[in-house]
Design a protein around this motif. Sequence first.
Motif, mmCIF file in Angstrom:
data_model
loop_
_atom_site.group_PDB
_atom_site.id
_atom_site.type_symbol
_atom_site.label_atom_id
_atom_site.label_comp_id
_atom_site.label_asym_id
_atom_site.label_seq_id
_atom_site.Cartn_x
_atom_site.Cartn_y
_atom_site.Cartn_z
ATOM 1 N N ALA A 1 36.413 45.265 14.303
ATOM 2 C CA ALA A 1 37.545 46.106 13.895
ATOM 3 C C ALA A 1 37.985 47.014 15.035
ATOM 4 O O ALA A 1 39.185 47.184 15.285
ATOM 5 C CB ALA A 1 37.166 46.934 12.672
ATOM 6 N N ARG A 2 37.034 47.584 15.748
ATOM 7 C CA ARG A 2 37.370 48.491 16.852
ATOM 8 C C ARG A 2 37.993 47.733 18.032
ATOM 9 O O ARG A 2 38.934 48.212 18.653
ATOM 10 C CB ARG A 2 36.125 49.257 17.309
ATOM 11 N N LEU A 3 37.478 46.540 18.312
ATOM 12 C CA LEU A 3 38.039 45.736 19.394
ATOM 13 C C LEU A 3 39.481 45.323 19.093
ATOM 14 O O LEU A 3 40.326 45.277 19.984
ATOM 15 C CB LEU A 3 37.185 44.478 19.625
ATOM 16 N N CYS A 4 39.741 45.030 17.824
ATOM 17 C CA CYS A 4 41.076 44.591 17.412
ATOM 18 C C CYS A 4 42.000 45.757 17.085
ATOM 19 O O CYS A 4 43.192 45.564 16.861
ATOM 20 C CB CYS A 4 40.969 43.681 16.190
ATOM 21 N N ASP A 5 41.436 46.969 17.023
ATOM 22 C CA ASP A 5 42.202 48.153 16.644
ATOM 23 C C ASP A 5 42.776 47.975 15.244
ATOM 24 O O ASP A 5 43.946 48.270 14.975
ATOM 25 C CB ASP A 5 43.332 48.420 17.646
ATOM 26 N N LEU A 6 41.922 47.484 14.335
ATOM 27 C CA LEU A 6 42.315 47.237 12.957
ATOM 28 C C LEU A 6 41.288 47.867 12.025
ATOM 29 O O LEU A 6 40.184 48.207 12.433
ATOM 30 C CB LEU A 6 42.377 45.730 12.673
ATOM 31 N N SER A 7 41.662 48.023 10.759
ATOM 32 C CA SER A 7 40.726 48.562 9.779
ATOM 33 C C SER A 7 39.728 47.484 9.363
ATOM 34 O O SER A 7 39.995 46.284 9.505
ATOM 35 C CB SER A 7 41.475 49.072 8.543
ATOM 36 N N ARG A 8 38.596 47.914 8.829
ATOM 37 C CA ARG A 8 37.593 46.949 8.344
ATOM 38 C C ARG A 8 38.157 46.114 7.197
ATOM 39 O O ARG A 8 37.850 44.927 7.078
ATOM 40 C CB ARG A 8 36.335 47.692 7.890
#
Length: 203
Positions: free
Chosen positions: A176-183
């Motif tokens: 999620a952090r690598l993609c800059d997205l929510s879980r």
Amino acid sequence: MDYGWCRCSTNETKQDIDRQRRELKKLGIKEENIYWEYVSGSKDYKVEWNRLLSVLKCGDSIATTEVSRLTRSTKQLCEIIEIARTKQIKLIIGTFVVDCTNEIDPMTQGMLLMWGVFAEMEKAIISQRVKSGMANAASKNIAIGRPKTTIENLPSSFLRHYPKYVAKEINVSELARLCDLSRQSIYKYISIYSQKEVGSYVK
């Protein structure tokens, strides 16, 4: 330890959540200590918010840019204040510091609750405008709502890093952090991609 909290209702406001994160970094909050989530401010259960609460210790602090990022419900704001008191932490809202390690004075508590009322009222106004816009669009036979997410329009960042998750090099949170997205989005995309993989085996 100083932690940061950012929230937006949907990932369509990514620019806004990035602004929140930048402002928290200016306050000295480290990137790895900033928790963020795309979820309604009035929703009772927030995955990342509960993760943040689970790591807090007495004397820690949570910084956010404004009350509405914490919640858009006055009831929930009262619950958050009570949690802060119980855990004996500080709430930093913009430049306003609420020290819950000691007794909160009535003036400070009154100001917080007033902010909460305004945040809740703002949400109601936005909701009313959205409903009015949807009704207007429907009367003109205009399609409303976001396009359905399919295997064809998954984010490129997810497709790039997903193999690392499959290879168990990273977990869901790291993905999620690598993609800059929510879980929540990551779980959704994993489900969509998994259906494609199952389909390929069936063929």
